[in-house]
Design a protein around this motif. Structure first.
Motif, PDB file in Angstrom:
ATOM      1  N   ILE A  26     -30.734  -6.216  -7.645  1.00  0.00           N
ATOM      2  CA  ILE A  26     -29.688  -7.230  -7.639  1.00  0.00           C
ATOM      3  C   ILE A  26     -30.218  -8.438  -8.403  1.00  0.00           C
ATOM      4  CG2 ILE A  26     -28.259  -8.753  -6.216  1.00  0.00           C
ATOM      5  CD1 ILE A  26     -27.494  -5.821  -5.965  1.00  0.00           C
ATOM      6  N   VAL A  27     -29.614  -8.729  -9.539  1.00  0.00           N
ATOM      7  CA  VAL A  27     -30.021  -9.857 -10.373  1.00  0.00           C
ATOM      8  C   VAL A  27     -29.370 -11.134  -9.852  1.00  0.00           C
ATOM      9  CG1 VAL A  27     -30.009 -10.801 -12.718  1.00  0.00           C
ATOM     10  CG2 VAL A  27     -30.274  -8.340 -12.367  1.00  0.00           C
ATOM     11  N   GLU A  28     -28.079 -11.052  -9.571  1.00  0.00           N
ATOM     12  CA  GLU A  28     -27.319 -12.164  -9.008  1.00  0.00           C
ATOM     13  C   GLU A  28     -26.411 -11.612  -7.932  1.00  0.00           C
ATOM     14  OE1 GLU A  28     -25.030 -14.314 -11.908  1.00  0.00           O
ATOM     15  OE2 GLU A  28     -26.688 -14.324 -13.332  1.00  0.00           O
ATOM     16  N   GLY A  29     -26.229 -12.376  -6.886  1.00  0.00           N
ATOM     17  CA  GLY A  29     -25.317 -11.965  -5.832  1.00  0.00           C
ATOM     18  C   GLY A  29     -25.539 -12.775  -4.584  1.00  0.00           C
ATOM     19  N   PRO A  30     -24.574 -12.741  -3.677  1.00  0.00           N
ATOM     20  CA  PRO A  30     -24.696 -13.484  -2.432  1.00  0.00           C
ATOM     21  C   PRO A  30     -25.787 -12.899  -1.532  1.00  0.00           C
ATOM     22  CG  PRO A  30     -22.687 -12.200  -2.454  1.00  0.00           C
ATOM     23  CD  PRO A  30     -23.307 -12.048  -3.797  1.00  0.00           C
ATOM     24  N   TYR A  31     -26.247 -13.712  -0.623  1.00  0.00           N
ATOM     25  CA  TYR A  31     -27.350 -13.329   0.261  1.00  0.00           C
ATOM     26  C   TYR A  31     -27.108 -12.006   1.001  1.00  0.00           C
ATOM     27  CZ  TYR A  31     -30.649 -13.363   4.092  1.00  0.00           C
ATOM     28  OH  TYR A  31     -31.604 -12.994   4.995  1.00  0.00           O
ATOM     29  N   PRO A  32     -25.912 -11.767   1.592  1.00  0.00           N
ATOM     30  CA  PRO A  32     -25.727 -10.497   2.318  1.00  0.00           C
ATOM     31  C   PRO A  32     -25.977  -9.263   1.444  1.00  0.00           C
ATOM     32  CG  PRO A  32     -23.905 -11.984   2.770  1.00  0.00           C
ATOM     33  CD  PRO A  32     -24.729 -12.620   1.687  1.00  0.00           C
ATOM     34  N   VAL A  33     -25.577  -9.338   0.182  1.00  0.00           N
ATOM     35  CA  VAL A  33     -25.777  -8.202  -0.726  1.00  0.00           C
ATOM     36  C   VAL A  33     -27.260  -8.044  -1.040  1.00  0.00           C
ATOM     37  CG1 VAL A  33     -25.278  -7.298  -3.039  1.00  0.00           C
ATOM     38  CG2 VAL A  33     -23.464  -8.385  -1.702  1.00  0.00           C
ATOM     39  N   LYS A  34     -27.927  -9.149  -1.346  1.00  0.00           N
ATOM     40  CA  LYS A  34     -29.363  -9.078  -1.647  1.00  0.00           C
ATOM     41  C   LYS A  34     -30.154  -8.553  -0.452  1.00  0.00           C
ATOM     42  CE  LYS A  34     -29.658 -12.585  -5.228  1.00  0.00           C
ATOM     43  NZ  LYS A  34     -30.279 -13.842  -5.644  1.00  0.00           N
ATOM     44  N   ARG A  35     -29.668  -8.841   0.739  1.00  0.00           N
ATOM     45  CA  ARG A  35     -30.372  -8.400   1.953  1.00  0.00           C
ATOM     46  C   ARG A  35     -30.268  -6.889   2.171  1.00  0.00           C
ATOM     47  NH1 ARG A  35     -32.698  -9.388   6.666  1.00  0.00           N
ATOM     48  NH2 ARG A  35     -31.696  -8.964   8.644  1.00  0.00           N
ATOM     49  N   LEU A  77     -19.603  -3.359   1.255  1.00  0.00           N
ATOM     50  CA  LEU A  77     -20.031  -4.753   1.220  1.00  0.00           C
ATOM     51  C   LEU A  77     -20.063  -5.259  -0.225  1.00  0.00           C
ATOM     52  CD1 LEU A  77     -21.251  -7.290   2.663  1.00  0.00           C
ATOM     53  CD2 LEU A  77     -23.481  -6.277   2.160  1.00  0.00           C
ATOM     54  N   CYS A  78     -20.655  -4.476  -1.114  1.00  0.00           N
ATOM     55  CA  CYS A  78     -20.746  -4.869  -2.520  1.00  0.00           C
ATOM     56  C   CYS A  78     -19.364  -4.995  -3.158  1.00  0.00           C
ATOM     57  CB  CYS A  78     -21.607  -3.879  -3.299  1.00  0.00           C
ATOM     58  SG  CYS A  78     -23.351  -3.953  -2.846  1.00  0.00           S
ATOM     59  N   HIS A  79     -18.453  -4.118  -2.767  1.00  0.00           N
ATOM     60  CA  HIS A  79     -17.091  -4.159  -3.309  1.00  0.00           C
ATOM     61  C   HIS A  79     -16.442  -5.506  -2.992  1.00  0.00           C
ATOM     62  CE1 HIS A  79     -12.816  -3.119  -3.778  1.00  0.00           C
ATOM     63  NE2 HIS A  79     -13.250  -2.199  -4.616  1.00  0.00           N
ATOM     64  N   ARG A  80     -16.672  -6.000  -1.786  1.00  0.00           N
ATOM     65  CA  ARG A  80     -16.078  -7.275  -1.367  1.00  0.00           C
ATOM     66  C   ARG A  80     -16.576  -8.440  -2.227  1.00  0.00           C
ATOM     67  NH1 ARG A  80     -16.725  -8.524   4.849  1.00  0.00           N
ATOM     68  NH2 ARG A  80     -18.681  -7.638   4.202  1.00  0.00           N
ATOM     69  N   PHE A  81     -17.838  -8.381  -2.661  1.00  0.00           N
ATOM     70  CA  PHE A  81     -18.441  -9.454  -3.443  1.00  0.00           C
ATOM     71  C   PHE A  81     -18.580  -9.097  -4.932  1.00  0.00           C
ATOM     72  CE2 PHE A  81     -20.300 -10.164   0.834  1.00  0.00           C
ATOM     73  CZ  PHE A  81     -19.870 -11.467   1.044  1.00  0.00           C
ATOM     74  N   LYS A  83     -17.139  -9.456  -7.775  1.00  0.00           N
ATOM     75  CA  LYS A  83     -16.995 -10.434  -8.864  1.00  0.00           C
ATOM     76  C   LYS A  83     -18.207 -11.354  -8.980  1.00  0.00           C
ATOM     77  CE  LYS A  83     -11.970 -10.748  -8.699  1.00  0.00           C
ATOM     78  NZ  LYS A  83     -10.842 -11.658  -8.483  1.00  0.00           N
ATOM     79  N   ARG A  84     -19.051 -11.382  -7.953  1.00  0.00           N
ATOM     80  CA  ARG A  84     -20.206 -12.291  -7.946  1.00  0.00           C
ATOM     81  C   ARG A  84     -21.539 -11.561  -8.066  1.00  0.00           C
ATOM     82  NH1 ARG A  84     -19.031 -15.100  -2.461  1.00  0.00           N
ATOM     83  NH2 ARG A  84     -21.158 -15.835  -2.769  1.00  0.00           N
ATOM     84  N   ILE A  85     -21.503 -10.264  -8.331  1.00  0.00           N
ATOM     85  CA  ILE A  85     -22.727  -9.462  -8.346  1.00  0.00           C
ATOM     86  C   ILE A  85     -23.092  -9.047  -9.770  1.00  0.00           C
ATOM     87  CG2 ILE A  85     -23.773  -7.276  -7.634  1.00  0.00           C
ATOM     88  CD1 ILE A  85     -22.044  -7.381  -5.139  1.00  0.00           C
ATOM     89  N   VAL A  86     -24.369  -9.136 -10.065  1.00  0.00           N
ATOM     90  CA  VAL A  86     -24.935  -8.543 -11.274  1.00  0.00           C
ATOM     91  C   VAL A  86     -26.059  -7.634 -10.791  1.00  0.00           C
ATOM     92  CG1 VAL A  86     -26.135  -8.939 -13.453  1.00  0.00           C
ATOM     93  CG2 VAL A  86     -24.384 -10.559 -12.680  1.00  0.00           C
ATOM     94  N   VAL A  87     -25.972  -6.358 -11.141  1.00  0.00           N
ATOM     95  CA  VAL A  87     -26.985  -5.397 -10.693  1.00  0.00           C
ATOM     96  C   VAL A  87     -27.514  -4.615 -11.892  1.00  0.00           C
ATOM     97  CG1 VAL A  87     -25.260  -3.632 -10.101  1.00  0.00           C
ATOM     98  CG2 VAL A  87     -27.501  -3.530  -9.063  1.00  0.00           C
ATOM     99  N   ASP A  88     -28.825  -4.486 -11.944  1.00  0.00           N
ATOM    100  CA  ASP A  88     -29.482  -3.609 -12.918  1.00  0.00           C
ATOM    101  C   ASP A  88     -29.759  -2.289 -12.219  1.00  0.00           C
ATOM    102  OD1 ASP A  88     -29.591  -5.574 -14.872  1.00  0.00           O
ATOM    103  OD2 ASP A  88     -31.631  -6.185 -14.367  1.00  0.00           O
ATOM    104  N   MET A  89     -29.482  -1.190 -12.897  1.00  0.00           N
ATOM    105  CA  MET A  89     -29.810   0.129 -12.370  1.00  0.00           C
ATOM    106  C   MET A  89     -30.588   0.884 -13.436  1.00  0.00           C
ATOM    107  SD  MET A  89     -26.361   1.239 -10.321  1.00  0.00           S
ATOM    108  CE  MET A  89     -25.231   0.842 -11.643  1.00  0.00           C
ATOM    109  N   ASP A 115     -14.322  -6.762 -11.661  1.00  0.00           N
ATOM    110  CA  ASP A 115     -13.041  -7.214 -11.125  1.00  0.00           C
ATOM    111  C   ASP A 115     -12.161  -5.988 -10.924  1.00  0.00           C
ATOM    112  OD1 ASP A 115     -10.680  -8.413 -10.412  1.00  0.00           O
ATOM    113  OD2 ASP A 115     -10.593  -9.745 -12.156  1.00  0.00           O
ATOM    114  N   PHE A 116     -12.150  -5.472  -9.697  1.00  0.00           N
ATOM    115  CA  PHE A 116     -11.419  -4.246  -9.413  1.00  0.00           C
ATOM    116  C   PHE A 116      -9.903  -4.435  -9.486  1.00  0.00           C
ATOM    117  CE2 PHE A 116     -15.531  -3.289  -7.416  1.00  0.00           C
ATOM    118  CZ  PHE A 116     -15.797  -2.102  -8.064  1.00  0.00           C
ATOM    119  N   SER A 117      -9.443  -5.690  -9.450  1.00  0.00           N
ATOM    120  CA  SER A 117      -7.992  -5.917  -9.555  1.00  0.00           C
ATOM    121  C   SER A 117      -7.477  -5.548 -10.945  1.00  0.00           C
ATOM    122  CB  SER A 117      -7.653  -7.375  -9.235  1.00  0.00           C
ATOM    123  OG  SER A 117      -8.150  -8.234 -10.242  1.00  0.00           O
TER     124      SER A 117
END
Length: 154
Positions: A26-35, A77-81, A83-89, A115-117
């Protein structure tokens, strides 16, 4: 390399499951996702079922992450956030013998601010999907089909 050849050309799902390693970060994202998304390698095929597809110039892995309650809850959880997540895989092949080390990157991607919308419905996407052409024989067949369609339209 010998290790890549083993994974690509074997028909043993167990070998592939024990070798194909996902490394999420997780490069960027809210705390719950990083956790909940640990930045550590995982042999995903040992956690969820995977189907492997091999063509003349591609190798595809279909991971059924929704079959695992743990993975499904992380995805939810990730789906909810999203728009605010950047993840490297990144994917690599697990080295188990001395001559298979160091492990080398097989492929990788960055997924950012989804943006799933903006997603259309699945049927629309499947009908309008850009098809990749993998070999000249298939390309010739597609060209012939397109020529036939053009003649019919005239």
């Amino acid at each position: 390399t010998k290790l890549l050849d083993l994974v690509l050309n074997c028909n043993d799902k167990t070998i592939r499951n024990n070798r194909m390693k996902l490394i999420p970060r997780i490069v960027e994202g809210p705390y719950p996702v990083k956790r909940v998304v640990e930045n550590r390698p995982v042999l995903l095929g040992n956690k969820v079922s995977q189907t492997y597809y091999r063509g003349t110039n591609y190798f595809e892995i279909d991971s059924r992450v929704d079959e695992s309650m743990v993975a499904a809850s992380i995805i939810k959880l990730c789906h909810r956030f999203a728009k605010r997540i950047v993840v490297d895989m990144a994917w690599t092949i697990q080295g188990e013998e001395f001559d298979e080390l160091p492990e080398r990157l097989l492929c990788g991607c960055t997924v950012s601010n989804m943006d799933f919308s903006k997603c259309k419905d699945l049927k629309y996407e499947m009908e309008n999907c850009q098809k990749l052409i993998y070999d000249s024989q298939q390309q010739n067949n597609n060209n012939n089909n397109n020529n036939d369609e053009e003649k019919e339209n005239k």
